[in-house]
Write a protein that holds these residues in place. Structure first.
Motif, PDB file in Angstrom:
ATOM      1  N   MET A 259      67.774 -17.881  -6.717  1.00 15.59           N
ATOM      2  CA  MET A 259      66.332 -17.973  -6.913  1.00 15.59           C
ATOM      3  C   MET A 259      65.594 -16.680  -6.557  1.00 15.59           C
ATOM      4  SD  MET A 259      66.306 -20.750  -8.387  1.00 15.59           S
ATOM      5  CE  MET A 259      64.554 -20.686  -8.725  1.00 15.59           C
ATOM      6  N   PRO A 260      65.913 -15.989  -5.441  1.00 14.52           N
ATOM      7  CA  PRO A 260      65.231 -14.715  -5.172  1.00 14.52           C
ATOM      8  C   PRO A 260      65.483 -13.645  -6.246  1.00 14.52           C
ATOM      9  CG  PRO A 260      66.185 -15.577  -3.155  1.00 14.52           C
ATOM     10  CD  PRO A 260      66.708 -16.421  -4.260  1.00 14.52           C
ATOM     11  N   PRO A 261      66.746 -13.420  -6.712  1.00  8.29           N
ATOM     12  CA  PRO A 261      66.931 -12.439  -7.785  1.00  8.29           C
ATOM     13  C   PRO A 261      66.175 -12.798  -9.060  1.00  8.29           C
ATOM     14  CG  PRO A 261      69.034 -12.957  -6.752  1.00  8.29           C
ATOM     15  CD  PRO A 261      68.041 -13.920  -6.213  1.00  8.29           C
ATOM     16  N   ILE A 262      66.123 -14.098  -9.369  1.00  5.43           N
ATOM     17  CA  ILE A 262      65.349 -14.531 -10.543  1.00  5.43           C
ATOM     18  C   ILE A 262      63.864 -14.198 -10.343  1.00  5.43           C
ATOM     19  CG2 ILE A 262      64.521 -16.570 -11.797  1.00  5.43           C
ATOM     20  CD1 ILE A 262      67.325 -17.796 -11.327  1.00  5.43           C
ATOM     21  N   ALA A 263      63.361 -14.490  -9.148  1.00  4.92           N
ATOM     22  CA  ALA A 263      61.946 -14.214  -8.859  1.00  4.92           C
ATOM     23  C   ALA A 263      61.646 -12.722  -8.942  1.00  4.92           C
ATOM     24  CB  ALA A 263      61.589 -14.761  -7.480  1.00  4.92           C
ATOM     25  N   GLU A 264      62.598 -11.874  -8.505  1.00  4.02           N
ATOM     26  CA  GLU A 264      62.394 -10.421  -8.568  1.00  4.02           C
ATOM     27  C   GLU A 264      62.110  -9.965  -9.997  1.00  4.02           C
ATOM     28  OE1 GLU A 264      65.457  -8.130  -6.800  1.00  4.02           O
ATOM     29  OE2 GLU A 264      65.380  -9.184  -4.879  1.00  4.02           O
ATOM     30  N   VAL A 265      62.944 -10.423 -10.933  1.00  3.33           N
ATOM     31  CA  VAL A 265      62.755 -10.001 -12.327  1.00  3.33           C
ATOM     32  C   VAL A 265      61.498 -10.637 -12.906  1.00  3.33           C
ATOM     33  CG1 VAL A 265      63.836  -9.831 -14.602  1.00  3.33           C
ATOM     34  CG2 VAL A 265      65.257  -9.750 -12.546  1.00  3.33           C
TER      35      VAL A 265
ATOM     36  N   LEU B  27      59.468 -11.556  -0.936  1.00  2.66           N
ATOM     37  CA  LEU B  27      60.068 -10.350  -1.515  1.00  2.66           C
ATOM     38  C   LEU B  27      59.173  -9.169  -1.146  1.00  2.66           C
ATOM     39  CD1 LEU B  27      60.849 -11.837  -5.056  1.00  2.66           C
ATOM     40  CD2 LEU B  27      62.444 -11.606  -3.141  1.00  2.66           C
ATOM     41  N   PRO B  28      59.343  -8.606   0.045  1.00  5.83           N
ATOM     42  CA  PRO B  28      58.394  -7.580   0.530  1.00  5.83           C
ATOM     43  C   PRO B  28      58.348  -6.324  -0.338  1.00  5.83           C
ATOM     44  CG  PRO B  28      60.295  -7.781   1.999  1.00  5.83           C
ATOM     45  CD  PRO B  28      60.360  -8.931   1.061  1.00  5.83           C
ATOM     46  N   ILE B  29      59.474  -5.869  -0.846  1.00  3.42           N
ATOM     47  CA  ILE B  29      59.431  -4.663  -1.690  1.00  3.42           C
ATOM     48  C   ILE B  29      58.627  -4.941  -2.952  1.00  3.42           C
ATOM     49  CG2 ILE B  29      60.839  -3.065  -3.051  1.00  3.42           C
ATOM     50  CD1 ILE B  29      63.031  -3.283  -1.010  1.00  3.42           C
ATOM     51  N   LEU B  30      58.798  -6.134  -3.502  1.00  2.00           N
ATOM     52  CA  LEU B  30      58.013  -6.502  -4.691  1.00  2.00           C
ATOM     53  C   LEU B  30      56.548  -6.696  -4.326  1.00  2.00           C
ATOM     54  CD1 LEU B  30      59.182  -6.846  -7.578  1.00  2.00           C
ATOM     55  CD2 LEU B  30      60.922  -6.952  -5.808  1.00  2.00           C
ATOM     56  N   GLN B  31      56.271  -7.184  -3.130  1.00  2.00           N
ATOM     57  CA  GLN B  31      54.880  -7.305  -2.685  1.00  2.00           C
ATOM     58  C   GLN B  31      54.220  -5.926  -2.638  1.00  2.00           C
ATOM     59  OE1 GLN B  31      54.612  -9.484   1.039  1.00  2.00           O
ATOM     60  NE2 GLN B  31      56.115 -10.992   0.332  1.00  2.00           N
ATOM     61  N   ALA B  32      54.963  -4.931  -2.123  1.00  2.42           N
ATOM     62  CA  ALA B  32      54.438  -3.563  -2.080  1.00  2.42           C
ATOM     63  C   ALA B  32      54.211  -3.037  -3.492  1.00  2.42           C
ATOM     64  CB  ALA B  32      55.407  -2.660  -1.320  1.00  2.42           C
ATOM     65  N   ARG B  33      55.113  -3.367  -4.399  1.00  4.95           N
ATOM     66  CA  ARG B  33      54.967  -2.897  -5.785  1.00  4.95           C
ATOM     67  C   ARG B  33      53.733  -3.507  -6.438  1.00  4.95           C
ATOM     68  NH1 ARG B  33      58.279  -0.038  -8.664  1.00  4.95           N
ATOM     69  NH2 ARG B  33      60.073  -0.340  -7.284  1.00  4.95           N
ATOM     70  N   VAL B  34      53.467  -4.795  -6.139  1.00  6.61           N
ATOM     71  CA  VAL B  34      52.270  -5.441  -6.683  1.00  6.61           C
ATOM     72  C   VAL B  34      51.006  -4.805  -6.098  1.00  6.61           C
ATOM     73  CG1 VAL B  34      50.968  -7.601  -6.796  1.00  6.61           C
ATOM     74  CG2 VAL B  34      53.457  -7.625  -7.127  1.00  6.61           C
ATOM     75  N   LEU B  35      51.025  -4.553  -4.791  1.00  8.79           N
ATOM     76  CA  LEU B  35      49.874  -3.902  -4.149  1.00  8.79           C
ATOM     77  C   LEU B  35      49.623  -2.534  -4.766  1.00  8.79           C
ATOM     78  CD1 LEU B  35      50.622  -4.861  -0.433  1.00  8.79           C
ATOM     79  CD2 LEU B  35      48.647  -5.627  -1.789  1.00  8.79           C
ATOM     80  N   LEU B  36      50.673  -1.833  -5.061  1.00  2.97           N
ATOM     81  CA  LEU B  36      50.552  -0.514  -5.686  1.00  2.97           C
ATOM     82  C   LEU B  36      49.921  -0.646  -7.070  1.00  2.97           C
ATOM     83  CD1 LEU B  36      51.208   2.435  -5.022  1.00  2.97           C
ATOM     84  CD2 LEU B  36      53.436   2.115  -6.103  1.00  2.97           C
ATOM     85  N   ALA B  37      50.347  -1.663  -7.815  1.00  3.97           N
ATOM     86  CA  ALA B  37      49.778  -1.897  -9.145  1.00  3.97           C
ATOM     87  C   ALA B  37      48.317  -2.289  -9.054  1.00  3.97           C
ATOM     88  CB  ALA B  37      50.577  -2.991  -9.865  1.00  3.97           C
ATOM     89  N   GLN B  38      47.929  -2.946  -7.940  1.00  4.89           N
ATOM     90  CA  GLN B  38      46.529  -3.344  -7.738  1.00  4.89           C
ATOM     91  C   GLN B  38      45.671  -2.191  -7.229  1.00  4.89           C
ATOM     92  OE1 GLN B  38      47.289  -6.590  -5.022  1.00  4.89           O
ATOM     93  NE2 GLN B  38      47.123  -8.161  -6.642  1.00  4.89           N
ATOM     94  N   GLY B  39      46.323  -1.035  -6.943  1.00  2.20           N
ATOM     95  CA  GLY B  39      45.596   0.136  -6.479  1.00  2.20           C
ATOM     96  C   GLY B  39      45.431   0.205  -4.985  1.00  2.20           C
ATOM     97  N   ASP B  40      46.033  -0.690  -4.240  1.00  2.01           N
ATOM     98  CA  ASP B  40      45.901  -0.706  -2.778  1.00  2.01           C
ATOM     99  C   ASP B  40      47.114  -0.004  -2.171  1.00  2.01           C
ATOM    100  OD1 ASP B  40      45.346  -1.195  -0.154  1.00  2.01           O
ATOM    101  OD2 ASP B  40      44.997  -3.340  -0.393  1.00  2.01           O
ATOM    102  N   THR B  41      47.093   1.344  -2.239  1.00  5.18           N
ATOM    103  CA  THR B  41      48.251   2.110  -1.768  1.00  5.18           C
ATOM    104  C   THR B  41      48.426   2.013  -0.257  1.00  5.18           C
ATOM    105  OG1 THR B  41      46.860   4.088  -1.687  1.00  5.18           O
ATOM    106  CG2 THR B  41      48.160   3.742  -3.694  1.00  5.18           C
ATOM    107  N   SER B  42      47.363   1.943   0.475  1.00  4.93           N
ATOM    108  CA  SER B  42      47.466   1.853   1.943  1.00  4.93           C
ATOM    109  C   SER B  42      48.189   0.582   2.355  1.00  4.93           C
ATOM    110  CB  SER B  42      46.074   1.888   2.576  1.00  4.93           C
ATOM    111  OG  SER B  42      45.435   3.110   2.300  1.00  4.93           O
TER     112      SER B  42
END
Length: 873
Positions: free
Chosen positions: A664-670, A693-708
């Motif tokens: 389930m986590p690998p499926i959620a990652e993709v 999925l913390p790395i994916l959470q960071a990637r979403v934040l980056l896409a939202q423009g919240d780099t900090s």
């Protein structure tokens, strides 16, 4: 450990010195060579084997011969003899398959036949393959295998089947296509002239034309009947009075003739025939072991066999040295029937006498290294202790040596009471079910073993049985990725197993390594895998050798040692054989990930598909889902977002239905990556949070423009990865940090992190990790500060952001360089290439350097990957 070969099964019985030449039938067989299949179907004693051996001996076409017996119902045995027999045609056929038949996973019959066909196509000269006594095969999958073979058989191959029964093959379809040549009982029956020649020249019996016609009519041209009649006639004073007594159907005539033949023999010869009738094959030493010659005026077993052959007493030589023989099948059946009748008349002794004969045979076979035959006779003797001991084996259980089917059949035939008396047999039962993929039946057998052991003492044997139970449960837990359960059962197994039980202890050590691997304790996992690998090599446990090597390959991959991991995965493929064991699906999936990272998406996809094909042969495994998740990720990289979503939806459905929670986590990652591609940031954030999925959470934040916020998530993750030495995670986190810092405008810090990233990534040849980050990563790599760090590697990375074309090479490859590149792709060493192209080794090395320079690579694997990207291969 390979399956012992009884070489006499592969010998064509030599043509008899005195025989009747069947010109019309030989002509029919010659004409049938233009078709795929010849079936010679008739009752026992009809001359099927004699006809085929005479035909082959009179021609010039090479052939392979297999005399079938009951043991060939085991697919491992059948294919061992098939590949071995065909080595008479092509010496290298099946060379990599023999060590693998003791696999706990069932082998794919379709893949075996496909591999065989692939190797046969390379043989240019026409040849014949003969299956003699095909009727003993009762296994449906083998009939399917032969049907598959016939459907795709190349022109140069012709199959001949000699059988007592109609083979369960698509004969009707072959008839319609004019691909079938049939020789039936009506064809094999002796005509009057053939019967006359047989009686006069072969059996040396002189009869009037009228009596020959009478005998031919009464036996209906049946060769065995004529032979038996001739033997009886030789002992008759009044032949004219004897012949009219022949009447009725074949069984009655045969019973009468056998009785007449036997009663004409000496008491010692009759006893020899009856006692040795329990044997499928006879040799002098084996007959000496089985037949007690006390008070008998016979010579040695070898001398008696030679006498029987000279006397035409239905004995067939199996080799040119006359060391091995067999009785005519129907004659053997009747001898056995007569033996049972005789011993049953001895009150209270009949079963004991039969058991004693089978025990003697079992002892001889075991002493001479034929454990499977020893086991069969132990079963026939109803000697459960001996049979159980033979199943367990001294160094390797019989289950791991091609004996899964007969052992399982025997265990299934035993009443529960017998199994309860010997709980170790319940455990063997569970092990056999596990090896044949019948997972659901395993635990009930283990529970039965434990119940049977209640109240028994805790001696060394009982403790070893308890250890084996725990080892099997550890293996069951491996398939479900249950680390704690594996750990508990494996430690229990090692505590109870006897120190000498190396096969099970080694398998348990591997299971323990897998548990450590799941828990992230890579140091302990490496140690366990290496220990299992060392011992499995010593004892010849090929399956554990393969699985331990596979574990080490995964650890190498996790440590970013991609080239080393690729070589190790490829070594696993060699261990898996051809066709491969299903467990090799994991090696293909590992190679798929590595070739994806090297940006060779075509090869990555091929390995991913192969992984799925092999994984589908396993019961209750999540490996198909794992491969589908990878292929969905691949489709996403290729720009096929809808295709990726469809494949992932199917994988998720199967995972939820089967309870594959680990997937389930690998499926959620993709799924998160797909949502990011679709600009659905809210859903992506929700999914990444739900599945932690913390790395994916960071990637979403980056896409939202919240780099900090993204950097705040990544910082503690990096500390954890460095503390636990999780190198693959560390690389991903640092790369995302660099992108976030670049977006934030801190180019200096981004460049500083990129320096460390490049140093880590360059030895493994990482490409896709950078390319998947898109335009921001491209800008970082173009930064002058970064570009000075590893300029050649960065140039290579920047080139991968662009579409690949062969004309993008600075200098094209020469014809010779392309030729060498193709041989490198096939896995040939420099020395092999030099020999094949008749070049000096130094010349080949010089060409290699030129190829590597032009492709801008440093290793063979990189050269092949780069050439495929450019369309050169």
């Amino acid at each position: 450990m390979t399956i012992p070969i009884v070489t006499t099964k592969l010998y064509m019985p030599p043509p008899r010195l005195k025989t009747v030449t069947r010109h019309r039938l030989i002509e029919q067989l010659n004409e049938g060579l233009n078709r795929k299949l010849t079936v010679i179907s008739a009752p026992a004693g009809s001359g099927k084997t004699t006809l085929v051996s005479e035909w082959l001996a009179s021609g010039d076409r090479p052939f392979a011969w297999i005399s079938m017996d009951e043991g060939d119902n085991d697919p491992a045995h059948f294919f061992t003899y098939l590949f071995t027999a065909l080595q008479n045609i092509g010496p290298n056929i099946g060379s990599g398959i023999y060590p693998l038949f003791h696999s706990p996973q069932p082998l794919s019959i379709e893949l075996m036949i496909s591999t065989l066909l692939h190797e046969i196509i390379a043989i240019s000269n026409p040849f014949v393959l003969v299956f003699d006594d095909y009727h003993v095969l009762k296994t449906g999958p083998l009939d399917d295998a032969i049907s598959f073979l016939l459907e795709r058989m190349p022109r140069q191959m012709h199959l001949v089947i000699a059988t007592r029964e109609e083979p369960r093959l698509p004969l009707a379809r072959l008839r319609v296509r004019n691909q079938l040549n049939e020789v039936r009982v009506s064809d094999l029956r002796f005509t009057y002239s053939e019967a006359a020649e047989f009686l006069e020249k072969v059996m040396e019996v002189e009869l009037s034309p009228e009596n020959i016609a009478l005998l031919e009519a009464r036996t209906e041209g049946w060769i065995a009947g004529l032979q038996l009649a001739a033997l009886s006639i030789k002992e008759q004073i009044d032949v004219e009075a004897f012949l009219p007594s022949f009447s009725g159907s074949h069984p009655f005539i045969l019973d009468y003739l056998v009785e007449e033949v036997l009663t004409q023999q000496s008491a010692s010869t009759q006893a020899f025939l009856l006692h040795t009738s329990i044997l499928d094959r006879l040799s002098g030493p084996l007959c000496d072991a089985v037949f007690s010659q006390s008070d008998m005026c016979l010579g040695s077993g070898q001398e008696t066999l030679e006498f029987l052959e000279r006397a035409n007493l239905f004995i067939v030589p199996l080799d040119s040295e006359r060391r091995w023989y067999r009785y005519h099948h129907l004659f053997a059946d009747l001898l056995r029937q007569r033996l049972r009748q005789r011993v049953s008349s001895i009150t209270g002794e009949g079963e004991r006498i039969l058991a004693e004969l089978h025990t003697r045979a079992s002892i001889w076979y075991e002493d001479n290294g034929f454990e499977m035959e020893a086991f069969h006779h132990a079963v026939a003797a109803n000697d459960l202790s001996r049979a159980a001991r033979l199943v367990e084996g001294e160094r390797m259980p019989l289950l791991f040596r091609g004996g899964v089917v007969p052992v399982l059949n025997w265990l299934e035939s035993l009443p529960r009471e017998e199994l309860d008396v010997r709980p170790a047999l319940w455990v063997m039962y569970a092990s056999a079910l596990l090896m044949t993929g019948q997972i659901t039946g395993v635990e009930p057998k283990l529970l039965a073993a434990e119940k049977a052991m209640q109240g028994m003492g805790q001696d060394a044997g009982a403790r070893d049985t308890l250890g084996h139970i725990a080892a099997i449960r550890a293996t069951l837990a491996v398939s479900m990725h249950q680390a704690e359960e594996i750990m508990a059962e494996a430690k229990r197994a090692l505590a109870y197993l006897h120190p000498d039980n190396l096969p099970v202890r080694t398998a348990t050590t591997w299971s323990l390594g897998y548990a450590y691997h799941l828990q992230g304790n890579r140091t302990a996992a490496t140690k366990a895998y290496q220990e299992a690998l060392s011992i499995s090599k010593k004892i010849g446990h090929v399956v554990i050798t393969m699985m331990a090597t596979l574990g080490l390959a995964k650890l190498q991959e996790a440590d970013n040692q991609l080239h080393m991991a690729a070589e190790t995965y490829q070594h696993v493929q060699k261990l898996a054989g051809s066709p491969p064991l299903p467990a090799a699906c994991e090696a293909h999936l590992g190679l798929a990930r590595i070739f994806y990272e090297w940006n060779d998406l075509h090869t990555a996809e091929l390995h991913g598909q192969q992984s799925i094909q092999l994984a589908r042969q396993l019961e209750q495994t999540d490996r198909v889902v794992a491969a589908q998740v990878f292929l969905a990720r691949l489709k996403l990289a290729q720009g096929d977002v809808s295709g990726a979503a469809t494949m992932l939806a199917n994988a998720e459905y199967v995972a939820r239905k089967q309870g594959f929670v680990m997937q389930m986590p690998p499926i959620a990652e993709v799924q998160v990556l797909i949502l990011l591609q679709q600009d659905n940031l809210t859903a992506a954030a929700r999914l990444a949070l739900r599945h932690d999925l913390p790395i994916l959470q960071a990637r979403v934040l980056l896409a939202q423009g919240d780099t900090s916020a993204a950097l705040a998530v990544l910082e503690p993750l990096l500390v954890q990865a460095e503390a636990k030495q999780i190198e693959d995670e560390r690389l991903k986190i640092m790369l995302l940090q660099a992108v976030a810092l670049q977006v934030q405008g801190d180019q200096a810090k981004a460049a500083q992190i990129m320096k460390d990233v490049l140093v880590i990534a360059e030895p493994g040849g990482f490409i896709r990790t950078f390319v998947d980050e898109g335009s921001q990563m491209k800008r970082i790599l173009h930064d002058a500060t970064v570009h000075r760090m590893l300029p050649r590697y960065i140039e290579k990375l920047l080139a991968e952001f662009e579409p690949h074309h062969a004309d993008s090479l600075i200098e094209p490859l020469s014809e010779r360089e392309l030729e060498i590149l193709q041989l490198i792709e096939k896995g040939l060493s420099n020395r092999d290439i030099a020999q094949q192209l008749f070049l000096a080794l130094s010349t080949v090395k010089g060409h290699n350097r030129n190829v590597f320079d032009k492709l801008q690579v440093q290793r063979r694997t990189e050269a092949v990957a780069r050439a495929r990207q450019l369309g050169l291969l």
